[in-house]
Scaffold this motif. Structure first.
Motif, PDB file in Angstrom:
ATOM      1  N   LYS A 100     -31.472  44.168 -14.206  1.00 64.57           N
ATOM      2  CA  LYS A 100     -32.335  44.706 -13.525  1.00 64.57           C
ATOM      3  C   LYS A 100     -32.525  46.331 -14.097  1.00 64.57           C
ATOM      4  CE  LYS A 100     -33.816  41.114 -10.686  1.00 64.57           C
ATOM      5  NZ  LYS A 100     -35.226  40.382 -10.678  1.00 64.57           N
ATOM      6  N   GLY A 101     -31.316  46.795 -14.444  1.00 66.97           N
ATOM      7  CA  GLY A 101     -31.083  48.367 -14.245  1.00 66.97           C
ATOM      8  C   GLY A 101     -30.343  48.854 -12.932  1.00 66.97           C
ATOM      9  N   LEU A 102     -29.927  48.495 -12.543  1.00 65.63           N
ATOM     10  CA  LEU A 102     -29.449  48.758 -11.223  1.00 65.63           C
ATOM     11  C   LEU A 102     -27.806  49.374 -12.286  1.00 65.63           C
ATOM     12  CD1 LEU A 102     -31.573  47.633  -9.851  1.00 65.63           C
ATOM     13  CD2 LEU A 102     -29.784  47.998  -7.633  1.00 65.63           C
ATOM     14  N   ALA A 103     -27.311  50.436 -10.690  1.00 65.24           N
ATOM     15  CA  ALA A 103     -25.820  50.875 -10.973  1.00 65.24           C
ATOM     16  C   ALA A 103     -25.682  51.344 -10.105  1.00 65.24           C
ATOM     17  CB  ALA A 103     -25.694  51.539 -12.278  1.00 65.24           C
ATOM     18  N   MET A 104     -24.158  51.443  -9.345  1.00 67.53           N
ATOM     19  CA  MET A 104     -23.684  51.582  -8.002  1.00 67.53           C
ATOM     20  C   MET A 104     -22.337  52.765  -8.587  1.00 67.53           C
ATOM     21  SD  MET A 104     -23.099  50.007  -4.230  1.00 67.53           S
ATOM     22  CE  MET A 104     -21.936  51.186  -3.172  1.00 67.53           C
ATOM     23  N   VAL A 105     -22.413  53.700  -7.897  1.00 65.67           N
ATOM     24  CA  VAL A 105     -21.239  54.725  -8.014  1.00 65.67           C
ATOM     25  C   VAL A 105     -19.960  54.849  -7.045  1.00 65.67           C
ATOM     26  CG1 VAL A 105     -20.329  57.069  -8.151  1.00 65.67           C
ATOM     27  CG2 VAL A 105     -21.550  56.230  -9.542  1.00 65.67           C
ATOM     28  N   PRO A 106     -19.527  53.724  -6.529  1.00 64.56           N
ATOM     29  CA  PRO A 106     -18.532  53.587  -4.584  1.00 64.56           C
ATOM     30  C   PRO A 106     -18.001  54.208  -4.149  1.00 64.56           C
ATOM     31  CG  PRO A 106     -17.004  51.909  -6.269  1.00 64.56           C
ATOM     32  CD  PRO A 106     -18.063  53.153  -7.156  1.00 64.56           C
ATOM     33  N   GLU A 107     -18.119  54.516  -3.234  1.00 65.69           N
ATOM     34  CA  GLU A 107     -17.143  55.278  -2.348  1.00 65.69           C
ATOM     35  C   GLU A 107     -16.157  55.706  -2.527  1.00 65.69           C
ATOM     36  OE1 GLU A 107     -16.225  56.934   2.706  1.00 65.69           O
ATOM     37  OE2 GLU A 107     -17.874  55.178   2.278  1.00 65.69           O
ATOM     38  N   GLY A 108     -15.153  56.362  -3.171  1.00 73.54           N
ATOM     39  CA  GLY A 108     -13.205  56.590  -2.926  1.00 73.54           C
ATOM     40  C   GLY A 108     -12.979  56.469  -4.751  1.00 73.54           C
ATOM     41  N   ARG A 109     -14.273  56.656  -5.539  1.00 76.14           N
ATOM     42  CA  ARG A 109     -14.144  56.797  -7.235  1.00 76.14           C
ATOM     43  C   ARG A 109     -13.596  55.166  -7.871  1.00 76.14           C
ATOM     44  NH1 ARG A 109     -11.064  61.686  -5.141  1.00 76.14           N
ATOM     45  NH2 ARG A 109     -12.757  62.850  -4.667  1.00 76.14           N
ATOM     46  N   SER A 110     -12.312  54.585  -6.795  1.00 77.93           N
ATOM     47  CA  SER A 110     -12.629  52.970  -7.901  1.00 77.93           C
ATOM     48  C   SER A 110     -11.824  52.826  -9.120  1.00 77.93           C
ATOM     49  CB  SER A 110     -13.284  51.860  -7.352  1.00 77.93           C
ATOM     50  OG  SER A 110     -13.704  52.170  -5.953  1.00 77.93           O
ATOM     51  N   VAL A 111     -11.008  53.899  -9.870  1.00 73.07           N
ATOM     52  CA  VAL A 111     -10.426  53.982 -10.832  1.00 73.07           C
ATOM     53  C   VAL A 111      -9.482  52.729 -10.495  1.00 73.07           C
ATOM     54  CG1 VAL A 111     -11.839  55.917 -11.240  1.00 73.07           C
ATOM     55  CG2 VAL A 111      -9.304  55.834 -11.282  1.00 73.07           C
ATOM     56  N   PHE A 112      -8.825  52.470 -11.953  1.00 76.34           N
ATOM     57  CA  PHE A 112      -7.717  51.767 -12.793  1.00 76.34           C
ATOM     58  C   PHE A 112      -6.687  53.063 -12.572  1.00 76.34           C
ATOM     59  CE2 PHE A 112     -10.248  48.647 -12.471  1.00 76.34           C
ATOM     60  CZ  PHE A 112     -10.341  47.702 -12.186  1.00 76.34           C
ATOM     61  N   PRO A 113      -5.808  52.806 -11.760  1.00 77.65           N
ATOM     62  CA  PRO A 113      -4.688  54.390 -12.078  1.00 77.65           C
ATOM     63  C   PRO A 113      -3.974  54.431 -13.081  1.00 77.65           C
ATOM     64  CG  PRO A 113      -3.729  53.109 -10.462  1.00 77.65           C
ATOM     65  CD  PRO A 113      -5.533  52.789 -10.743  1.00 77.65           C
ATOM     66  N   SER A 114      -3.872  53.109 -14.069  1.00 82.42           N
ATOM     67  CA  SER A 114      -3.213  52.633 -15.275  1.00 82.42           C
ATOM     68  C   SER A 114      -3.615  53.188 -16.669  1.00 82.42           C
ATOM     69  CB  SER A 114      -1.965  51.866 -14.780  1.00 82.42           C
ATOM     70  OG  SER A 114      -3.125  50.231 -14.764  1.00 82.42           O
ATOM     71  N   LEU A 115      -4.967  52.425 -16.419  1.00 87.26           N
ATOM     72  CA  LEU A 115      -6.022  52.942 -17.055  1.00 87.26           C
ATOM     73  C   LEU A 115      -6.389  54.481 -17.735  1.00 87.26           C
ATOM     74  CD1 LEU A 115      -8.416  49.718 -17.149  1.00 87.26           C
ATOM     75  CD2 LEU A 115      -5.712  49.643 -18.239  1.00 87.26           C
ATOM     76  N   THR A 116      -5.946  54.357 -19.376  1.00 88.88           N
ATOM     77  CA  THR A 116      -6.734  55.846 -19.910  1.00 88.88           C
ATOM     78  C   THR A 116      -8.237  56.196 -19.396  1.00 88.88           C
ATOM     79  OG1 THR A 116      -7.511  54.660 -21.937  1.00 88.88           O
ATOM     80  CG2 THR A 116      -5.266  55.529 -21.906  1.00 88.88           C
ATOM     81  N   ARG A 154      -6.409  60.191 -21.262  1.00 86.89           N
ATOM     82  CA  ARG A 154      -5.660  60.287 -20.126  1.00 86.89           C
ATOM     83  C   ARG A 154      -5.295  59.100 -19.178  1.00 86.89           C
ATOM     84  NH1 ARG A 154      -5.652  65.888 -17.608  1.00 86.89           N
ATOM     85  NH2 ARG A 154      -4.400  65.183 -15.759  1.00 86.89           N
ATOM     86  N   ARG A 155      -4.006  59.283 -18.543  1.00 83.85           N
ATOM     87  CA  ARG A 155      -4.740  57.598 -17.364  1.00 83.85           C
ATOM     88  C   ARG A 155      -5.493  58.176 -15.988  1.00 83.85           C
ATOM     89  NH1 ARG A 155      -1.519  53.799 -19.807  1.00 83.85           N
ATOM     90  NH2 ARG A 155       0.115  54.099 -20.767  1.00 83.85           N
ATOM     91  N   ALA A 156      -6.491  57.455 -15.110  1.00 78.88           N
ATOM     92  CA  ALA A 156      -6.943  57.456 -14.581  1.00 78.88           C
ATOM     93  C   ALA A 156      -5.963  58.737 -13.315  1.00 78.88           C
ATOM     94  CB  ALA A 156      -7.514  56.723 -14.186  1.00 78.88           C
ATOM     95  N   GLY A 157      -4.735  57.610 -13.694  1.00 75.75           N
ATOM     96  CA  GLY A 157      -4.326  58.381 -12.372  1.00 75.75           C
ATOM     97  C   GLY A 157      -3.684  59.025 -12.069  1.00 75.75           C
ATOM     98  N   THR A 158      -3.257  60.470 -12.906  1.00 68.21           N
ATOM     99  CA  THR A 158      -3.048  61.569 -13.560  1.00 68.21           C
ATOM    100  C   THR A 158      -4.854  62.393 -13.624  1.00 68.21           C
ATOM    101  OG1 THR A 158      -4.062  61.182 -15.846  1.00 68.21           O
ATOM    102  CG2 THR A 158      -1.026  60.774 -15.516  1.00 68.21           C
ATOM    103  N   LEU A 159      -5.682  62.000 -13.219  1.00 68.24           N
ATOM    104  CA  LEU A 159      -6.392  63.530 -13.027  1.00 68.24           C
ATOM    105  C   LEU A 159      -7.438  63.585 -11.614  1.00 68.24           C
ATOM    106  CD1 LEU A 159      -9.371  60.786 -15.706  1.00 68.24           C
ATOM    107  CD2 LEU A 159      -7.477  62.125 -16.154  1.00 68.24           C
ATOM    108  N   SER A 160      -7.734  64.459 -11.460  1.00 67.43           N
ATOM    109  CA  SER A 160      -8.138  65.727 -10.129  1.00 67.43           C
ATOM    110  C   SER A 160      -9.175  64.570  -9.696  1.00 67.43           C
ATOM    111  CB  SER A 160      -8.001  66.751 -10.678  1.00 67.43           C
ATOM    112  OG  SER A 160      -9.453  66.739 -11.085  1.00 67.43           O
ATOM    113  N   GLY A 161      -9.317  64.687  -8.322  1.00 62.01           N
ATOM    114  CA  GLY A 161     -10.548  63.957  -7.581  1.00 62.01           C
ATOM    115  C   GLY A 161     -11.224  64.150  -8.118  1.00 62.01           C
ATOM    116  N   GLY A 162     -11.818  65.296  -8.604  1.00 62.09           N
ATOM    117  CA  GLY A 162     -13.143  65.575  -9.627  1.00 62.09           C
ATOM    118  C   GLY A 162     -13.555  64.882 -10.866  1.00 62.09           C
ATOM    119  N   GLN A 163     -12.420  64.427 -11.938  1.00 56.93           N
ATOM    120  CA  GLN A 163     -12.290  64.348 -12.850  1.00 56.93           C
ATOM    121  C   GLN A 163     -12.622  62.896 -12.562  1.00 56.93           C
ATOM    122  OE1 GLN A 163      -8.457  65.561 -14.427  1.00 56.93           O
ATOM    123  NE2 GLN A 163      -9.157  67.456 -15.654  1.00 56.93           N
TER     124      GLN A 163
END
Length: 238
Positions: A81-97, A136-145
């Motif tokens: 229906k056109g919704l998207a959400m950015v959750p608190e805490g970023r929730s990236v998978f550190p081992s994935l690029t 780059r793997r997401a786990g190596t990025l800064s908080g802002g990235q």
């Protein structure tokens, strides 16, 4: 901004284990606006966003999109229906690029393969800095990235309603503004509607059209950012 309501919660009652967190709450997000939701820790802001996105079921009340009740409140149905959400805490998978993260997001939303390259290029046009760390793997990025990746992942579905939960956590004010200004620009050009939950009140008000204040599971105030220029007024609401 128009007067047309695109996302609404009516009489919402939500809790955990029988303990109510939100009690009879009403909220309406208008087309092409940035609505900032503020309030003290524990006020129920994140619970509200999860309810609007179908991650929690209300025990009473309803969620409506385009003035119609949502029969299937699962996140996948709401994404359609056109919704998207950015959750608190970023929730990236550190081992994935970052590239793998974006491709997995497109697979999860069912985006056809032939559209995926164009969609990634569209997101990179909005957030060009991601190009610098795409491999780059997401786990190596800064908080802002990482936060930028989380927002880019949400944008891949080309939403018309974007829910942002505390995007400034761990970010300096300037980095927060650098992150949100492209989203504000997208909102202006594409008519995106944004519900922003934020603790960094002063920075959030800079990009908002309207403000609501939440306390103890209920809405207690509504106005425009200029109404809160006086710190005393802001402290009264908290």
């Amino acid at each position: 901004m128009t007067d047309r309501v695109v996302l609404e919660g009516r009489g919402l009652v939500v809790g955990y284990g029988g303990r109510p967190i939100i009690t009879g709450l009403d909220i309406a997000l208008l087309e092409n606006e940035v609505l900032c939701l503020i309030g003290h820790n524990g006020a129920g802001k994140s619970t509200l966003l999860k309810t609007l996105f179908g991650l929690l079921r209300p025990s009473a009340g309803e969620v409506r999109v385009d003035d119609a009740p949502v029969d299937d409140a699962e996140p996948r149905a709401l994404v359609a229906k056109g919704l998207a959400m950015v959750p608190e805490g970023r929730s990236v998978f550190p081992s994935l690029t970052v590239g793998e993260t974006l491709r997995m997001a497109m697979w999860a939303t069912g985006l056809p393969r032939h559209e995926q390259r164009v969609r990634i290029e569209w997101v990179l046009d909005i957030l060009p800095a991601i190009t610098e760390f795409l491999h780059r793997r997401a786990g190596t990025l800064s908080g802002g990235q990482q936060q930028m990746v989380s927002i880019g992942r949400a944008l891949l579905s080309r939403p018309r309603i974007l829910l942002l939960d505390e995007p400034s956590i761990g970010l300096a004010p300037k980095l927060f503004q650098d992150l949100l200004q492209p989203i504000r620009q997208l909102q202006k050009t594409d008519g995106l509607s944004i519900l922003l939950v934020e603790q960094n009140v002063r920075e959030a008000l800079k990009i908002s059209d309207r403000v609501v204040v939440m306390k103890s599971g209920a809405m207690i105030w509504e106005g425009v950012p200029s109404d809160l220029e006086d710190n005393r007024k802001l402290m009264e609401l908290y």
